[in-house]
Scaffold this motif. Structure first.
Motif, PDB file in Angstrom:
ATOM      1  N   UNK A 159      33.221 -47.796   9.118  1.00 25.60           N
ATOM      2  CA  UNK A 159      33.979 -48.714   8.268  1.00 25.60           C
ATOM      3  C   UNK A 159      33.167 -49.002   7.014  1.00 25.60           C
ATOM      4  N   UNK A 160      33.770 -48.767   5.855  1.00 24.15           N
ATOM      5  CA  UNK A 160      33.099 -49.011   4.577  1.00 24.15           C
ATOM      6  C   UNK A 160      33.653 -50.293   3.948  1.00 24.15           C
ATOM      7  N   UNK A 161      32.786 -51.009   3.249  1.00 24.70           N
ATOM      8  CA  UNK A 161      33.132 -52.310   2.669  1.00 24.70           C
ATOM      9  C   UNK A 161      33.006 -52.283   1.156  1.00 24.70           C
ATOM     10  N   UNK A 162      33.990 -52.876   0.465  1.00 27.08           N
ATOM     11  CA  UNK A 162      33.870 -53.065  -0.977  1.00 27.08           C
ATOM     12  C   UNK A 162      34.604 -54.301  -1.487  1.00 27.08           C
ATOM     13  N   UNK A 163      35.248 -55.031  -0.589  1.00 25.21           N
ATOM     14  CA  UNK A 163      36.042 -56.177  -1.041  1.00 25.21           C
ATOM     15  C   UNK A 163      35.179 -57.428  -1.174  1.00 25.21           C
ATOM     16  N   UNK A 164      35.421 -58.231  -2.218  1.00 28.17           N
ATOM     17  CA  UNK A 164      34.699 -59.506  -2.344  1.00 28.17           C
ATOM     18  C   UNK A 164      35.086 -60.494  -1.250  1.00 28.17           C
ATOM     19  N   UNK A 165      36.142 -60.210  -0.517  1.00 25.60           N
ATOM     20  CA  UNK A 165      36.548 -61.099   0.576  1.00 25.60           C
ATOM     21  C   UNK A 165      35.957 -60.669   1.913  1.00 25.60           C
ATOM     22  N   UNK A 166      35.108 -59.648   1.882  1.00 25.11           N
ATOM     23  CA  UNK A 166      34.344 -59.257   3.047  1.00 25.11           C
ATOM     24  C   UNK A 166      35.206 -58.996   4.267  1.00 25.11           C
ATOM     25  N   UNK A 167      34.889 -59.661   5.385  1.00 24.96           N
ATOM     26  CA  UNK A 167      35.623 -59.465   6.630  1.00 24.96           C
ATOM     27  C   UNK A 167      37.042 -60.000   6.541  1.00 24.96           C
ATOM     28  N   UNK A 168      37.336 -60.811   5.530  1.00 22.07           N
ATOM     29  CA  UNK A 168      38.688 -61.343   5.348  1.00 22.07           C
ATOM     30  C   UNK A 168      39.539 -60.457   4.444  1.00 22.07           C
ATOM     31  N   UNK A 169      39.015 -59.313   4.066  1.00 21.28           N
ATOM     32  CA  UNK A 169      39.775 -58.418   3.195  1.00 21.28           C
ATOM     33  C   UNK A 169      41.054 -57.976   3.889  1.00 21.28           C
ATOM     34  N   UNK A 170      42.226 -58.255   3.321  1.00 24.57           N
ATOM     35  CA  UNK A 170      43.477 -57.878   3.984  1.00 24.57           C
ATOM     36  C   UNK A 170      43.586 -56.387   4.280  1.00 24.57           C
ATOM     37  N   UNK A 171      42.948 -55.548   3.466  1.00 23.79           N
ATOM     38  CA  UNK A 171      43.008 -54.108   3.722  1.00 23.79           C
ATOM     39  C   UNK A 171      42.338 -53.758   5.050  1.00 23.79           C
TER      40      UNK A 171
ATOM     41  N   UNK B  30      56.908 -63.791 -10.234  1.00 24.13           N
ATOM     42  CA  UNK B  30      56.832 -63.912  -8.784  1.00 24.13           C
ATOM     43  C   UNK B  30      56.546 -65.357  -8.368  1.00 24.13           C
ATOM     44  N   UNK B  31      56.722 -65.602  -7.087  1.00 22.10           N
ATOM     45  CA  UNK B  31      56.336 -66.884  -6.507  1.00 22.10           C
ATOM     46  C   UNK B  31      54.885 -66.774  -6.042  1.00 22.10           C
ATOM     47  N   UNK B  32      54.035 -67.682  -6.486  1.00 27.44           N
ATOM     48  CA  UNK B  32      52.635 -67.658  -6.085  1.00 27.44           C
ATOM     49  C   UNK B  32      52.463 -68.107  -4.636  1.00 27.44           C
ATOM     50  N   UNK B  33      51.824 -67.280  -3.837  1.00 25.90           N
ATOM     51  CA  UNK B  33      51.555 -67.614  -2.449  1.00 25.90           C
ATOM     52  C   UNK B  33      50.095 -67.327  -2.134  1.00 25.90           C
ATOM     53  N   UNK B  34      49.584 -67.948  -1.088  1.00 20.80           N
ATOM     54  CA  UNK B  34      48.220 -67.689  -0.655  1.00 20.80           C
ATOM     55  C   UNK B  34      48.103 -66.269  -0.122  1.00 20.80           C
ATOM     56  N   UNK B  35      46.925 -65.678  -0.293  1.00 19.93           N
ATOM     57  CA  UNK B  35      46.673 -64.342   0.235  1.00 19.93           C
ATOM     58  C   UNK B  35      46.839 -64.346   1.750  1.00 19.93           C
ATOM     59  N   UNK B  36      47.218 -63.212   2.327  1.00 13.10           N
ATOM     60  CA  UNK B  36      47.419 -63.169   3.779  1.00 13.10           C
ATOM     61  C   UNK B  36      46.084 -63.278   4.529  1.00 13.10           C
ATOM     62  N   UNK B  37      46.120 -64.009   5.626  1.00  9.11           N
ATOM     63  CA  UNK B  37      44.974 -64.098   6.533  1.00  9.11           C
ATOM     64  C   UNK B  37      45.408 -63.414   7.823  1.00  9.11           C
ATOM     65  N   UNK B  38      45.010 -62.151   7.982  1.00  6.01           N
ATOM     66  CA  UNK B  38      45.576 -61.316   9.041  1.00  6.01           C
ATOM     67  C   UNK B  38      44.811 -61.507  10.354  1.00  6.01           C
ATOM     68  N   UNK B  39      45.526 -61.950  11.363  1.00  5.78           N
ATOM     69  CA  UNK B  39      44.967 -62.095  12.706  1.00  5.78           C
ATOM     70  C   UNK B  39      45.999 -61.599  13.710  1.00  5.78           C
ATOM     71  N   UNK B  40      45.501 -60.956  14.754  1.00  8.48           N
ATOM     72  CA  UNK B  40      46.418 -60.475  15.776  1.00  8.48           C
ATOM     73  C   UNK B  40      46.930 -61.638  16.626  1.00  8.48           C
ATOM     74  N   UNK B  41      48.181 -61.517  17.052  1.00  8.20           N
ATOM     75  CA  UNK B  41      48.785 -62.555  17.883  1.00  8.20           C
ATOM     76  C   UNK B  41      48.134 -62.541  19.261  1.00  8.20           C
ATOM     77  N   UNK B  42      47.802 -63.709  19.760  1.00 15.81           N
ATOM     78  CA  UNK B  42      47.162 -63.828  21.067  1.00 15.81           C
ATOM     79  C   UNK B  42      48.227 -63.879  22.161  1.00 15.81           C
TER      80      UNK B  42
END
Length: 542
Positions: A235-247, A530-542
């Motif tokens: 896994x390669x990293x380049x996003x400023x959001x680190x582990x929270x990178x939606x990609x 567009x309508x401004x919304x918060x970036x997605x915080x992706x988590x799997x459903x438990x």
């Protein structure tokens, strides 16, 4: 060396030509006009920008899209200073770029010369290395060594200041240089390979973490091949959001399951949660390989015994050694589990959300998706805050580029121009927020003047939405202020500068507007409200 007498500027451009450089990104100024003159005799293209930062960003994009070096040429004093922010971005993205800057004459050092500045000291924190040319006849050697240094070990920007009198000096080429030779990097020893092989064999869930350089188009295939051959997720990293990178989807969840991290060319910094206990489980061991001893020492001082092996070596060479020497890991399903987490998106994303008559960021990204699919080889840039994160989560391309680990926004239009300059037969598509659009909007004139078609799609929510969302999240919705923008007509600006403009206010208008923008075959801006919304915080459903 061969008796030929030339100006320093001519030796410089001859060196660039020998290195295979065909394009320089620049903004003119007094001290670099000898270089402009020299390019006429070497069939060297100069793309003349409207801001020095844009020139550096264009060189960054050219380097990332080709896997080779990018060249930016700035003038002295304020011109050089205008490029500093972009230099920092290039350093953080680990991109091989050489920044050449005009400088006051050496013969007038400490005399108060026009635009005199200690450029090397100023640039030092922003670049991999900074040098000041000493003699005109050394400049061919200087530039060739600077290019080699930019690509060596951890790639990054190298700065070379060009005093005015040095550019004008005439002489025979010299092998001497002001540029330091790069430090030799070792490969893994047989003993180190054995230690790594043993650690992998005794691990149930090993994982390889890589730095930004391995996100580039030229590296993706080799990373996939290594992962497949070793049966270890890479896994390669380049996003400023680190582990929270939606990609990266839900990757953070499986990172905590790994019992062995092999970090290759990836400092254990904010992008991987600093390797803290909150991110890695307590019995997870770390093997760290980096081209810079200082990086290893810094991480060792924090993580101590958790790091079982550190080696100063070339990341690229080490990966090839592992591929050639390490047996395939025996655990079945682990690679697929990590890939599943990375590709995970919430089930609800398959359904169209109800935003009334407004265009939400998800619909925006999905509406653009067919145009990315139509041109899989397109240079595809995503830059910006919340809208950028939505698009990174939904859209991808083999030749994708983002604004990188620095977190700086604004380079997207220059990125598109730089990409198109080195990949002229492929479309250049960039997505950005309206905050991003304002930084280098004048570069539409550069694109028009240089006959460089591109399509810039602006998600316009009339605010600095990333900061607006921080205000809501941390201080409350009743304490939002000072992050508003106007619903500006960026499309009209592009059109008035000689490009093509489209305004989109409803979802049904977007596809036809994109059709017209691509058909225009000129620099185009599609301004989507567009309508401004918060970036997605992706988590799997438990």
């Amino acid at each position: 060396m061969d008796g030929k007498q030339m100006r320093g500027a001519d030796w410089l451009v001859a060196g660039l030509k020998e290195a295979g450089v065909t394009t320089i990104f620049s903004l003119s100024g007094n001290q670099i006009m000898p270089v402009y003159d020299a390019t006429m005799d070497h069939d060297m293209r100069i793309i003349h920008t409207r801001h020095e930062g844009a020139a550096v960003y264009m060189a960054e994009a050219a380097a990332q899209m080709t896997g080779d070096v990018g060249i930016a040429l700035l003038t002295a004093g304020p011109g050089f200073a205008n490029g500093l922010s972009a230099m920092y971005t290039v350093k953080e993205s680990e991109t091989p770029v050489v920044i050449l800057s005009g400088d006051s004459p050496r013969s007038r050092d400490s005399h108060g010369a026009f635009q005199e500045l200690d450029q090397c000291a100023t640039a030092a924190p922003m670049v991999k290395a900074s040098f000041r040319a000493r003699a005109g006849n050394e400049l061919k050697t200087d530039i060739l060594k600077a290019i080699a240094l930019a690509k060596h070990g951890r790639p990054g920007p190298v700065h070379l200041a060009l005093p005015d009198d040095v550019l004008r000096q005439t002489g025979e080429q010299s092998a001497e240089s002001c540029v330091a030779d790069p430090e030799a990097l070792n490969s893994l020893s047989n003993d180190q390979l054995s230690q790594i092989e043993s650690a992998i064999a005794s691990s149930e869930k090993p994982m390889i973490l890589l730095g930004p350089d391995f996100c580039r188009p030229h590296a993706k295939a080799s990373v996939d091949a290594i992962s497949s051959q070793l049966n270890i997720p890479c896994v390669a990293f380049e996003s400023p959001r680190g582990l929270r990178a939606p990609r990266l989807g839900a990757f953070a969840e499986v990172l905590g399951e790994s019992d062995l991290i092999i970090s290759i060319g990836k400092p254990l910094n904010f992008m991987v949660g600093f390797g803290d206990d909150a991110v890695l489980k307590s019995n997870c061991h770390i093997i760290q390989i980096d081209s810079e001893t200082a990086v290893l020492e810094k991480d060792q001082s924090r993580l101590g015994a958790r790091i079982s092996l550190q080696v100063t070596a070339s990341a690229t060479e080490v990966l090839e050694q592992l591929k050639a020497s390490i047996p395939k890991h025996s655990t079945n399903g682990w690679v697929e589990e990590v890939q599943s987490a990375v590709s995970y998106r919430p089930a609800g994303w398959d359904e169209a959300p109800d935003n009334g008559d407004k265009i939400g960021p998800m619909e925006f990204a999905k509406a653009v998706a067919p145009w990315i699919s139509k041109s899989p080889e397109a240079s595809f840039i995503v830059d910006g805050g919340e809208i950028g994160q939505w698009c990174q989560a939904i859209l991808d391309s083999e030749y994708a580029m983002i604004n990188g680990p620095s977190g700086a926004i604004g380079g997207s239009i220059p990125y598109a121009i730089g990409s198109k300059a080195v990949r002229p037969d492929q479309p250049a598509i960039t997505i950005m927020g309206d905050g991003t659009a304002g930084f280098y909007l004048a570069e539409f004139e550069t694109a028009v003047r240089e006959d460089t078609p591109l399509v810039a799609i602006v998600g316009n929510d009339a605010k600095w939405n990333a900061e607006h969302q921080i205000q809501i999240r941390e201080f409350g919705a009743d304490r939002t202020h000072s992050c508003e923008l106007t619903p500006a007509r960026y499309d009209r600006v592009a059109a008035e500068l000689g490009g093509h403009g489209e305004l989109v206010t409803s979802l049904d208008q977007l596809a036809p507007a994109l059709e017209r923008a691509f058909a225009a075959n000129k620099p185009a801006c599609v301004n989507v409200m567009i309508e401004g919304q918060a970036a997605p915080d992706i988590k799997r459903e438990v």
